[in-house]
Every structure is written in C-alpha cells, then in structure tokens.
Design a protein around this motif. Sequence first.
Motif, PDB file in Angstrom:
ATOM      1  N   HIS A   1       0.855  -1.192   0.000  1.00  0.00           N
ATOM      2  CA  HIS A   1       0.000   0.000   0.000  1.00  0.00           C
ATOM      3  C   HIS A   1       0.890   1.241   0.000  1.00  0.00           C
ATOM      4  O   HIS A   1       0.988   1.956   1.002  1.00  0.00           O
ATOM      5  CB  HIS A   1      -0.931  -0.009   1.213  1.00  0.00           C
ATOM      6  N   ASP A   2       1.541   1.487  -1.110  1.00  0.00           N
ATOM      7  CA  ASP A   2       2.493   2.596  -1.188  1.00  0.00           C
ATOM      8  C   ASP A   2       2.112   3.632  -2.229  1.00  0.00           C
ATOM      9  O   ASP A   2       2.953   4.420  -2.677  1.00  0.00           O
ATOM     10  CB  ASP A   2       3.906   2.065  -1.483  1.00  0.00           C
ATOM     11  N   SER A   3       0.834   3.663  -2.622  1.00  0.00           N
ATOM     12  CA  SER A   3       0.392   4.679  -3.575  1.00  0.00           C
ATOM     13  C   SER A   3       0.351   6.043  -2.896  1.00  0.00           C
ATOM     14  O   SER A   3       0.418   6.153  -1.656  1.00  0.00           O
ATOM     15  CB  SER A   3      -0.996   4.333  -4.118  1.00  0.00           C
ATOM     16  N   TRP A   4       0.206   7.091  -3.717  1.00  0.00           N
ATOM     17  CA  TRP A   4       0.131   8.439  -3.150  1.00  0.00           C
ATOM     18  C   TRP A   4      -1.051   8.559  -2.206  1.00  0.00           C
ATOM     19  O   TRP A   4      -0.947   9.165  -1.126  1.00  0.00           O
ATOM     20  CB  TRP A   4       0.004   9.462  -4.274  1.00  0.00           C
ATOM     21  N   GLY A   5      -2.201   7.985  -2.575  1.00  0.00           N
ATOM     22  CA  GLY A   5      -3.381   8.059  -1.723  1.00  0.00           C
ATOM     23  C   GLY A   5      -3.184   7.333  -0.414  1.00  0.00           C
ATOM     24  O   GLY A   5      -3.587   7.827   0.654  1.00  0.00           O
ATOM     25  N   ASP A   6      -2.551   6.156  -0.456  1.00  0.00           N
ATOM     26  CA  ASP A   6      -2.278   5.410   0.773  1.00  0.00           C
ATOM     27  C   ASP A   6      -1.354   6.201   1.689  1.00  0.00           C
ATOM     28  O   ASP A   6      -1.566   6.273   2.911  1.00  0.00           O
ATOM     29  CB  ASP A   6      -1.636   4.059   0.442  1.00  0.00           C
ATOM     30  N   GLN A   7      -0.322   6.796   1.103  1.00  0.00           N
ATOM     31  CA  GLN A   7       0.613   7.582   1.905  1.00  0.00           C
ATOM     32  C   GLN A   7      -0.059   8.815   2.490  1.00  0.00           C
ATOM     33  O   GLN A   7       0.234   9.214   3.629  1.00  0.00           O
ATOM     34  CB  GLN A   7       1.810   7.983   1.050  1.00  0.00           C
ATOM     35  N   ALA A   8      -0.973   9.419   1.732  1.00  0.00           N
ATOM     36  CA  ALA A   8      -1.668  10.612   2.221  1.00  0.00           C
ATOM     37  C   ALA A   8      -2.493  10.295   3.460  1.00  0.00           C
ATOM     38  O   ALA A   8      -2.564  11.102   4.401  1.00  0.00           O
ATOM     39  CB  ALA A   8      -2.565  11.185   1.118  1.00  0.00           C
ATOM     40  N   VAL A   9      -3.124   9.121   3.476  1.00  0.00           N
ATOM     41  CA  VAL A   9      -3.900   8.722   4.653  1.00  0.00           C
ATOM     42  C   VAL A   9      -2.976   8.583   5.860  1.00  0.00           C
ATOM     43  O   VAL A   9      -3.271   9.072   6.961  1.00  0.00           O
ATOM     44  CB  VAL A   9      -4.649   7.405   4.388  1.00  0.00           C
ATOM     45  N   GLY A  10      -1.839   7.913   5.659  1.00  0.00           N
ATOM     46  CA  GLY A  10      -0.884   7.755   6.759  1.00  0.00           C
ATOM     47  C   GLY A  10      -0.356   9.079   7.267  1.00  0.00           C
ATOM     48  O   GLY A  10      -0.253   9.299   8.477  1.00  0.00           O
ATOM     49  N   TRP A  11      -0.028   9.985   6.351  1.00  0.00           N
ATOM     50  CA  TRP A  11       0.456  11.312   6.755  1.00  0.00           C
ATOM     51  C   TRP A  11      -0.606  12.078   7.537  1.00  0.00           C
ATOM     52  O   TRP A  11      -0.296  12.743   8.533  1.00  0.00           O
ATOM     53  CB  TRP A  11       0.861  12.116   5.516  1.00  0.00           C
ATOM     54  N   THR A  12      -1.844  11.981   7.096  1.00  0.00           N
ATOM     55  CA  THR A  12      -2.919  12.714   7.762  1.00  0.00           C
ATOM     56  C   THR A  12      -3.109  12.218   9.193  1.00  0.00           C
ATOM     57  O   THR A  12      -3.271  13.020  10.129  1.00  0.00           O
ATOM     58  CB  THR A  12      -4.234  12.565   6.972  1.00  0.00           C
ATOM     59  N   VAL A  13      -3.084  10.906   9.356  1.00  0.00           N
ATOM     60  CA  VAL A  13      -3.240  10.343  10.702  1.00  0.00           C
ATOM     61  C   VAL A  13      -2.085  10.773  11.595  1.00  0.00           C
ATOM     62  O   VAL A  13      -2.289  11.170  12.750  1.00  0.00           O
ATOM     63  CB  VAL A  13      -3.338   8.807  10.631  1.00  0.00           C
TER      64      VAL A  13
ATOM     65  N   LEU B   1      -8.427 -10.114   7.428  1.00  0.00           N
ATOM     66  CA  LEU B   1      -8.171  -9.115   6.389  1.00  0.00           C
ATOM     67  C   LEU B   1      -6.818  -8.420   6.522  1.00  0.00           C
ATOM     68  O   LEU B   1      -6.506  -7.527   5.736  1.00  0.00           O
ATOM     69  CB  LEU B   1      -9.276  -8.053   6.410  1.00  0.00           C
ATOM     70  N   ALA B   2      -6.005  -8.794   7.499  1.00  0.00           N
ATOM     71  CA  ALA B   2      -4.715  -8.131   7.707  1.00  0.00           C
ATOM     72  C   ALA B   2      -3.862  -8.215   6.447  1.00  0.00           C
ATOM     73  O   ALA B   2      -3.722  -9.273   5.834  1.00  0.00           O
ATOM     74  CB  ALA B   2      -3.977  -8.773   8.879  1.00  0.00           C
ATOM     75  N   GLY B   3      -3.311  -7.079   6.063  1.00  0.00           N
ATOM     76  CA  GLY B   3      -2.433  -7.025   4.909  1.00  0.00           C
ATOM     77  C   GLY B   3      -3.134  -6.876   3.581  1.00  0.00           C
ATOM     78  O   GLY B   3      -2.470  -6.710   2.553  1.00  0.00           O
ATOM     79  N   SER B   4      -4.458  -6.927   3.574  1.00  0.00           N
ATOM     80  CA  SER B   4      -5.173  -6.889   2.293  1.00  0.00           C
ATOM     81  C   SER B   4      -6.113  -5.700   2.145  1.00  0.00           C
ATOM     82  O   SER B   4      -6.815  -5.590   1.146  1.00  0.00           O
ATOM     83  CB  SER B   4      -5.983  -8.184   2.115  1.00  0.00           C
ATOM     84  N   VAL B   5      -6.135  -4.810   3.123  1.00  0.00           N
ATOM     85  CA  VAL B   5      -7.064  -3.677   3.103  1.00  0.00           C
ATOM     86  C   VAL B   5      -6.278  -2.378   2.986  1.00  0.00           C
ATOM     87  O   VAL B   5      -5.360  -2.123   3.774  1.00  0.00           O
ATOM     88  CB  VAL B   5      -7.941  -3.655   4.374  1.00  0.00           C
ATOM     89  N   ALA B   6      -6.628  -1.556   2.029  1.00  0.00           N
ATOM     90  CA  ALA B   6      -5.950  -0.279   1.817  1.00  0.00           C
ATOM     91  C   ALA B   6      -6.207   0.671   2.981  1.00  0.00           C
ATOM     92  O   ALA B   6      -7.251   0.589   3.638  1.00  0.00           O
ATOM     93  CB  ALA B   6      -6.428   0.352   0.511  1.00  0.00           C
TER      94      ALA B   6
END
Length: 401
Positions: A58-70, A344-349
């Motif tokens: 999960h290393d797309s820009w959108g995935d990273q944006a969620v992590g940064w926001t949190v 679902l671990a590891g499979s959910v964005a």
Amino acid sequence: MKFSSKDPPVVIEELPGTSSRIADVDALRAVALLLILVVNIAFFASGYPFHLVADPAHDSWGDQAVGWTVELLFAMKAYLLFAFLFGYSFTLQLDSAARRGVDIVPRFRRRLAGLFVLGVLHAVLLFQGDILTTYALLGLVLLAMRRVRVGTAVRVAVLLTGAIGFVLALAATSGTQLVTDPLAALAAGQRSTEALQGGLGSLIAEHVRQLPAMVGTLLVQGPLALSAFLFGYAAGRRRLLTDVVGNRQLLRRAQRVGYPVGLAGAVVFAFGGGTANLTGLTIGLLTAPLLAAAYAATLLEFFETDRGRRVVAVLAPAGRMSLSNYLGQSLLCVLVFTGVGLGLAGSVAPTVVLLIAVAIYGMQLAASAVWMARFRYGPVEWLLRAWTEQRWPRLRAADPV
C-alpha cells in the motif's frame, strides 16, 4: 474476599451545577476514543507499522496521504488527550472520597491493580500496544503526588516533557537510527502480517514476541503520559472543565499557541518519517501536548453551543463506558483483521481501514447509548468497580442508589 450485593450502597454526591460539565468530560473522552482507534487500527490491519516501516503493498500516493494525515493530526495527540482526562478524573475521585470520608489510597491501588491485569490480558490476547498497564503503573506516581500544589504539578509536567525531549534530541544528534536495517524491518513486517492472519495461537505468539519492543516505546510515551496526567490533575484542581466560561481566556490562549506551534511540529513529525525518525519524533513529542490542548479547548468551547450540547448528548454515553469501548475496539479489530475472524490483515488499503474505524466507532456510539440508558456502568467498568470497592455495585439504572 466475597462480594455481596447487599452491602450498603455508596452514595456519590454531585456538586451543584456540575452534571452537564461531567457530560462534557465524558464527551471529550469519547472523542479521545475515536482518535485512539484511528491511530491504533493500522496496527491491526498490517504487521509493518510495529516495525516502523510502511506496508509495501500500500504505497500509492493516496495510501501515503492517509498515513500522513493520521500522523499529522492524531498520532501522539490521541493518547495524550486520554491521559489528560485520566488525571482530571483522578481529582474527581479525590473529591468523592473526601466527601464520603474514605481513604482513597487502598481503593485506588486496587483499581490500578485491576487495570494492570486487564492491560496484561489486553496486550497478550488482543493488542500489544495496550495503554492500561502504563496507566496502572503511572497511576501509582499520580497517587503519591495527590497532595502537591497545582503549580508544582505543572512544573513537574513541563520538566518531564522537556527531559524526554532532551534525551531524544541527544540521541538524534548522535546519529542513532530507529530502523537500522530497512530490509530486515520489511521482512519482519511480512512475518508479523502473516502471524496476524493466523489463528488465536499465532496471534498470541505475535503479541508476546512484540512486547519487549513495546516496553521500549513506553520509555518514551510513559513520561509524556505522566506529564499529561499531571496537567489533567492541575486542570481538575482548578475546575477548568467545570467552568468553561470563566476559563475562556485560558482556552483561547491554548488555541492561539497550540494550533500554530502544534501543527508546525506535527508537519515536521509526519513528513519527517513519524516515529521512525528521531528528529521528527523529538519535535513531535515536544509540540504534541500543545496541539492536544488546542483540540480540547476547541471542543470545550464547541460543547457550550446549542449544537454542541446535542453532540455531547450523543458522545457522552460512549465516554461513560470508555474502558469497555477501548477494549471493545481491540476485540472488533481482531475479529475484522486477524485470522481469528475475517483475516483481512495485509489486504485492506489505508483508506478502507480508516472507514472501518469510523464504522466501528459509529457502532460503539449506538451500542453505548442503548447500554447506558439501561445500566449505570459499562460492563468492564462495573467489574472494575466491584473489584475496587470489594462489593457488587448495583448495575441497572432503574435501581435505587
């Protein structure tokens, strides 16, 4: 000792005009529950975060944006708000014990012992990132400081925060790396994710394996949590949350300072690598209390409005049974993400993980409203109270006090 439901009931008097203010405290606690869930759920959804690396799936820009926001808005702020309220609630317990003429020391020690046992079970069975054991141990320090003056409590809190910041800054300037081998960390993250996908035995083994690392994390979080305890203690002694109008100038000051300084530090923390980077971690640690204070001040002022009172009515039941909800969050996350349930671990964005957190919280708000309409305590709160008071307290709300 045998408990008896026929023991004389404990009458807890309410100070005049404080019922709505206590609801505000419960609503604040409910908000803290949401923030904690938003931060913690990532550790259920993947094994990589515990090793301070991102899940490569999960290393797309959108995935990273969620992590940064949190990390920007909630990481290191959520548990501080919860810890602040723990210290504040301690002053309410002190006042209650004084009104009833009972010694709080043995009762509070039993309560802390109960919290510690619950925390150990939580860490082994559900979530190794448990905070209850930390609260139980630090609560002994808070109990020992129950007679200190407000100014002393604030000074100690500031010194604690500064001291841990200084130690981390020294480590950062000396070139210390928290992730010394990124490839090894990625491999460990993969193993942890596979363990989460396994059954109960695999899950428990993974939790036990991670406990030493969590002890190291608590060496940083512990002093900061104690600092928040003491700020909460000082606020409780000054009745800060029961007189929002009278303390409006202080609350506005917390916002004027907390938002610019806290958000600036949070930007450095989030975009500098989060907890994996000592420099960002140091700055985040020193500024997170200011941002958490700004959040609390904003919420308290909002709760004074007509719309805010309606929001308080929705949130307060969840805050009244916050211990049950905290443990319930972990149980639901285990059932959703690990092999004990849906696996679902590891499979959910990350975006979907965040939506699951909101859904779990919504379910808890609804369930808490139904439960607290019928009962005086949450289920775990009732058991902890029984252990603390060495008697079976009445549970149903309709029962006479």
